[in-house]
Design a protein around this motif. Structure first.
Motif, PDB file in Angstrom:
ATOM      1  N   THR A 150       0.914 -11.861  -0.915  1.00 12.54           N
ATOM      2  CA  THR A 150       1.925 -10.729  -0.523  1.00 12.54           C
ATOM      3  C   THR A 150       1.688  -9.573  -1.912  1.00 12.54           C
ATOM      4  OG1 THR A 150       3.349 -11.929   0.826  1.00 12.54           O
ATOM      5  CG2 THR A 150       4.003  -9.743  -0.232  1.00 12.54           C
ATOM      6  N   THR A 151       1.369 -10.562  -2.984  1.00 10.65           N
ATOM      7  CA  THR A 151       1.610  -9.567  -4.213  1.00 10.65           C
ATOM      8  C   THR A 151       0.098  -8.605  -4.250  1.00 10.65           C
ATOM      9  OG1 THR A 151       2.790 -10.972  -5.457  1.00 10.65           O
ATOM     10  CG2 THR A 151       1.370  -9.586  -6.773  1.00 10.65           C
ATOM     11  N   GLU A 152      -0.981  -8.976  -3.784  1.00 14.30           N
ATOM     12  CA  GLU A 152      -2.338  -8.336  -3.863  1.00 14.30           C
ATOM     13  C   GLU A 152      -2.087  -7.298  -2.666  1.00 14.30           C
ATOM     14  OE1 GLU A 152      -5.270 -11.870  -5.230  1.00 14.30           O
ATOM     15  OE2 GLU A 152      -5.142 -11.663  -2.964  1.00 14.30           O
ATOM     16  N   VAL A 153      -1.505  -7.683  -1.543  1.00 13.41           N
ATOM     17  CA  VAL A 153      -1.313  -6.478  -0.901  1.00 13.41           C
ATOM     18  C   VAL A 153      -0.147  -5.444  -1.207  1.00 13.41           C
ATOM     19  CG1 VAL A 153      -0.545  -5.868   1.692  1.00 13.41           C
ATOM     20  CG2 VAL A 153      -1.799  -8.027   1.302  1.00 13.41           C
ATOM     21  N   TYR A 154       0.695  -5.721  -1.875  1.00 12.52           N
ATOM     22  CA  TYR A 154       1.752  -5.032  -2.344  1.00 12.52           C
ATOM     23  C   TYR A 154       0.786  -3.926  -3.428  1.00 12.52           C
ATOM     24  CZ  TYR A 154       5.244  -2.887  -5.476  1.00 12.52           C
ATOM     25  OH  TYR A 154       5.833  -1.948  -6.132  1.00 12.52           O
ATOM     26  N   TYR A 155       0.004  -4.450  -4.358  1.00  8.06           N
ATOM     27  CA  TYR A 155      -0.757  -3.594  -5.205  1.00  8.06           C
ATOM     28  C   TYR A 155      -1.628  -2.706  -4.798  1.00  8.06           C
ATOM     29  CZ  TYR A 155       1.523  -5.550  -9.364  1.00  8.06           C
ATOM     30  OH  TYR A 155       2.678  -6.071 -10.392  1.00  8.06           O
ATOM     31  N   LEU A 156      -2.265  -3.192  -3.392  1.00  5.83           N
ATOM     32  CA  LEU A 156      -3.244  -2.259  -2.699  1.00  5.83           C
ATOM     33  C   LEU A 156      -2.550  -1.352  -2.123  1.00  5.83           C
ATOM     34  CD1 LEU A 156      -6.127  -1.720  -1.593  1.00  5.83           C
ATOM     35  CD2 LEU A 156      -5.459  -3.330   0.248  1.00  5.83           C
ATOM     36  N   THR A 157      -1.414  -1.539  -1.322  1.00  3.93           N
ATOM     37  CA  THR A 157      -0.453  -0.497  -0.911  1.00  3.93           C
ATOM     38  C   THR A 157       0.008   0.522  -1.852  1.00  3.93           C
ATOM     39  OG1 THR A 157       0.215  -2.061   0.961  1.00  3.93           O
ATOM     40  CG2 THR A 157       1.464  -0.347   0.498  1.00  3.93           C
ATOM     41  N   LEU A 158       0.403  -0.029  -2.991  1.00  2.00           N
ATOM     42  CA  LEU A 158       0.824   0.838  -4.012  1.00  2.00           C
ATOM     43  C   LEU A 158      -0.251   1.939  -4.533  1.00  2.00           C
ATOM     44  CD1 LEU A 158       3.377   1.729  -6.028  1.00  2.00           C
ATOM     45  CD2 LEU A 158       2.384  -0.039  -7.486  1.00  2.00           C
ATOM     46  N   ILE A 159      -1.373   1.292  -4.618  1.00  2.00           N
ATOM     47  CA  ILE A 159      -2.424   2.263  -5.161  1.00  2.00           C
ATOM     48  C   ILE A 159      -2.702   3.273  -4.131  1.00  2.00           C
ATOM     49  CG2 ILE A 159      -4.912   2.197  -5.702  1.00  2.00           C
ATOM     50  CD1 ILE A 159      -4.510  -0.554  -7.071  1.00  2.00           C
ATOM     51  N   TRP A 160      -2.977   2.726  -2.949  1.00  2.00           N
ATOM     52  CA  TRP A 160      -3.103   4.061  -1.678  1.00  2.00           C
ATOM     53  C   TRP A 160      -1.758   4.919  -1.823  1.00  2.00           C
ATOM     54  CZ3 TRP A 160      -7.045   5.804   0.726  1.00  2.00           C
ATOM     55  CH2 TRP A 160      -8.440   4.887   0.711  1.00  2.00           C
ATOM     56  N   VAL A 161      -0.570   4.433  -1.827  1.00  2.00           N
ATOM     57  CA  VAL A 161       0.204   5.299  -1.570  1.00  2.00           C
ATOM     58  C   VAL A 161       0.415   6.329  -2.683  1.00  2.00           C
ATOM     59  CG1 VAL A 161       2.877   5.432  -1.657  1.00  2.00           C
ATOM     60  CG2 VAL A 161       1.637   3.852  -0.228  1.00  2.00           C
ATOM     61  N   LEU A 162       0.550   5.910  -4.221  1.00  2.00           N
ATOM     62  CA  LEU A 162       0.381   6.914  -5.146  1.00  2.00           C
ATOM     63  C   LEU A 162      -0.770   7.640  -5.240  1.00  2.00           C
ATOM     64  CD1 LEU A 162       1.421   4.076  -8.135  1.00  2.00           C
ATOM     65  CD2 LEU A 162       2.797   5.856  -6.638  1.00  2.00           C
ATOM     66  N   ALA A 163      -1.940   7.228  -4.744  1.00  2.00           N
ATOM     67  CA  ALA A 163      -3.167   8.260  -4.698  1.00  2.00           C
ATOM     68  C   ALA A 163      -2.948   9.117  -3.747  1.00  2.00           C
ATOM     69  CB  ALA A 163      -4.542   7.426  -4.672  1.00  2.00           C
ATOM     70  N   SER A 164      -2.308   8.784  -2.533  1.00  2.00           N
ATOM     71  CA  SER A 164      -2.094   9.679  -1.272  1.00  2.00           C
ATOM     72  C   SER A 164      -0.998  10.862  -1.802  1.00  2.00           C
ATOM     73  CB  SER A 164      -1.748   9.037  -0.150  1.00  2.00           C
ATOM     74  OG  SER A 164      -2.740   8.068   0.214  1.00  2.00           O
ATOM     75  N   LEU A 165       0.127  10.241  -2.421  1.00  2.00           N
ATOM     76  CA  LEU A 165       0.850  11.310  -2.879  1.00  2.00           C
ATOM     77  C   LEU A 165       0.462  12.287  -3.768  1.00  2.00           C
ATOM     78  CD1 LEU A 165       4.081   8.922  -3.066  1.00  2.00           C
ATOM     79  CD2 LEU A 165       3.581  10.538  -1.328  1.00  2.00           C
ATOM     80  N   LEU A 166      -0.380  11.744  -4.849  1.00  2.00           N
ATOM     81  CA  LEU A 166      -0.970  12.766  -5.684  1.00  2.00           C
ATOM     82  C   LEU A 166      -1.840  13.608  -5.061  1.00  2.00           C
ATOM     83  CD1 LEU A 166      -1.601  13.485  -8.657  1.00  2.00           C
ATOM     84  CD2 LEU A 166      -3.533  11.859  -8.667  1.00  2.00           C
ATOM     85  N   LEU A 167      -2.780  13.334  -4.097  1.00  2.00           N
ATOM     86  CA  LEU A 167      -3.579  14.097  -3.346  1.00  2.00           C
ATOM     87  C   LEU A 167      -2.728  15.341  -2.640  1.00  2.00           C
ATOM     88  CD1 LEU A 167      -6.359  11.993  -2.040  1.00  2.00           C
ATOM     89  CD2 LEU A 167      -6.477  13.629  -3.976  1.00  2.00           C
ATOM     90  N   LEU A 168      -1.579  14.544  -1.900  1.00  2.00           N
ATOM     91  CA  LEU A 168      -0.815  15.642  -1.217  1.00  2.00           C
ATOM     92  C   LEU A 168       0.200  16.709  -2.215  1.00  2.00           C
ATOM     93  CD1 LEU A 168       0.899  13.310   1.374  1.00  2.00           C
ATOM     94  CD2 LEU A 168      -0.621  15.190   1.642  1.00  2.00           C
ATOM     95  N   TYR A 169       0.351  16.270  -3.408  1.00  2.00           N
ATOM     96  CA  TYR A 169       0.713  17.303  -4.371  1.00  2.00           C
ATOM     97  C   TYR A 169      -0.004  17.982  -4.781  1.00  2.00           C
ATOM     98  CZ  TYR A 169       2.898  18.968  -8.610  1.00  2.00           C
ATOM     99  OH  TYR A 169       3.347  19.872  -9.663  1.00  2.00           O
ATOM    100  N   LEU A 170      -1.307  17.922  -5.111  1.00  2.00           N
ATOM    101  CA  LEU A 170      -2.480  18.790  -5.443  1.00  2.00           C
ATOM    102  C   LEU A 170      -2.822  19.766  -4.261  1.00  2.00           C
ATOM    103  CD1 LEU A 170      -4.894  16.556  -7.174  1.00  2.00           C
ATOM    104  CD2 LEU A 170      -3.174  17.963  -8.215  1.00  2.00           C
TER     105      LEU A 170
END
Length: 431
Positions: free
Chosen positions: A159-179
């Motif tokens: 679950t920890t590996e899935v959490y960090y994978l999800t976190l990276i994708w969510v943060l990257a997506s939010l950054l792209l949406l902000y840009l």
């Protein structure tokens, strides 16, 4: 501390907290954190259409579901080896959401307002209706399952590996949406919300612009759906249900449709609320509806607008004048919430099937007591119903006097003796 420094500090603290969650939470709560991240991304993607472009969609679950099924088929491709490495699987969801969203957006954006909302709802319901019958694509009622494959030296079994994978994708997506909000397309999307007729008068193709915005929103919704599949390793046609679309609308407005991170905040809090309260009561959907009504009536800018207004007022008049107001509203909220929960739970137990069966078994026997909060409450006793009513009345009176105190604080001169500004007006609207 200026506003920019405060915002960066808050974001930094939030990022550190997110990075440390696997060491702070159990596996069950970490799974809940994954769902909170996915819901935050889905609400932020929905806000591209609703909050920024002013197009109220009632069927965004369609693109979440399409992204989920595109991802699960990508996982099963090449004999189960996967079409792309596991960390890149949400790209399949992005592609599926973009293609279907572009096609659906071309049709739905032919109309505006209520007609647009109804078309988006019809498209989602159409997919929900045909999905169980297209077993080769959607797997029928059983859905489609898969397994995460090891990649880049990681097994992706924890679950920890899935959490960090999800976190990276969510943060990257939010950054792209902000840009995106800083691009000409993002600026024009806000023009769609304010006055699309003026944009057309200036020579812009508003239909093409609407399709682009809709497709972009669907693409990031597809990424959220892809992350859902990576987490659960399965997809079912229930992902197209209207309840998921309704959740996106509720989360966005509760968090604050007029701010960038407001929908993400609302989605995260409401997802956690669902996990925490659904195990305690069967009436958690009623509480969710009450919360939505309260936010729409008294905090139209959402929770993010409330926080922003409090921070502005804090900076304008100082903390010692704001703290009593915040304490008053917090106390009133606790009293009103306690009284409401008491009444709802008592009435639910009083009119439950089991309790009515007990009464019908022997009508001559007095009403048996109802256990609630570790106490046996007699339904016919005056005190049973007086306690929640007193809580509600005291909470309402406290809200009235605290709002008057808030108005007095807002009318004060700012710290330093400058002329009073209107920077704290959002707080008044939120209150």
């Amino acid at each position: 501390m200026n506003a920019r420094t405060f915002t960066l500090a808050a974001l930094g603290l939030g990022l550190i907290t997110l990075l440390g969650l696997p060491w702070l939470l159990s596996m069950g709560l970490l799974n809940a954190a994954i769902q909170m991240l996915i819901a935050a991304l889905f609400a932020s993607a929905y806000n591209v259409v609703c909050g920024q472009a002013g197009m109220l969609s009632f069927g965004h679950a369609a693109y979440f579901g399409v992204g989920a099924f595109a991802t699960v088929h990508a996982m099963n491709a090449l004999g189960g080896a996967g079409l792309v490495p596991t960390p890149l699987l949400p790209l399949a969801g992005a592609l599926g959401g973009l293609l279907v969203g572009g096609a659906a957006g071309w049709f739905s954006t032919q109309r505006t307002g209520t007609y647009f909302a109804m078309i988006t709802l019809a498209i989602a319901e159409l997919l929900h209706s045909i999905a169980p019958h297209l077993k080769s694509v959607f797997g029928g009622e059983a859905g489609v399952s898969s397994m995460r494959m090891p990649s880049l030296g990681l097994g992706f079994g924890s679950t920890t590996e899935v959490y960090y994978l999800t976190l990276i994708w969510v943060l990257a997506s939010l950054l792209l949406l902000y840009l995106y909000t800083r691009t000409p397309l993002g600026r024009l999307a806000m023009g769609l919300r304010e006055n699309r007729h003026r944009l057309a008068f200036l020579g812009y193709d508003v239909h093409k612009l609407s399709v682009l915005v809709f497709a972009l929103s669907a693409m990031f919704s597809g990424i959220a759906g892809g992350l859902q599949v990576v987490s659960n390793e399965a997809a079912n046609y229930v992902l197209f249900e209207s309840t998921l679309s309704a959740a996106a609308v509720l989360n966005t407005y509760i968090g604050g449709v007029g701010t960038f991170l407001g929908p993400a905040l609302g989605a995260a809090l409401m997802t956690f609320f669902g996990y925490a309260v659904s195990d305690l009561t069967q009436s958690w959907l009623l509480y969710q509806g009450i919360l939505f009504v309260v936010v729409m009536m008294f905090m139209p800018q959402g929770l993010a607008g409330l926080i922003r207004g409090a921070v502005l007022l804090w900076r304008r008049v100082g903390p010692w004048r704001v703290l009593p107001v915040l304490l008053g509203f917090f106390s009133a909220t606790m009293l009103l919430a306690s009284g409401t929960a008491f009444l709802v739970e008592m009435l639910r137990r009083l009119f439950s099937r089991d309790y009515r069966a007990m009464l019908s078994a022997d009508p001559a026997v007095p009403w048996p007591p109802i256990p609630l909060y570790g106490v046996e409450w007699a339904p016919a006793a005056f005190l049973t119903w007086a306690i929640p009513l007193v809580l509600l009345v005291v909470g309402g009176v406290l809200v009235y006097f605290t709002r008057r105190q808030l108005q007095a604080v807002q009318d004060e001169r700012p710290v330093g003796g400058a002329t009073a500004s209107t920077s704290a007006l959002p707080m008044q609207e939120s209150a």
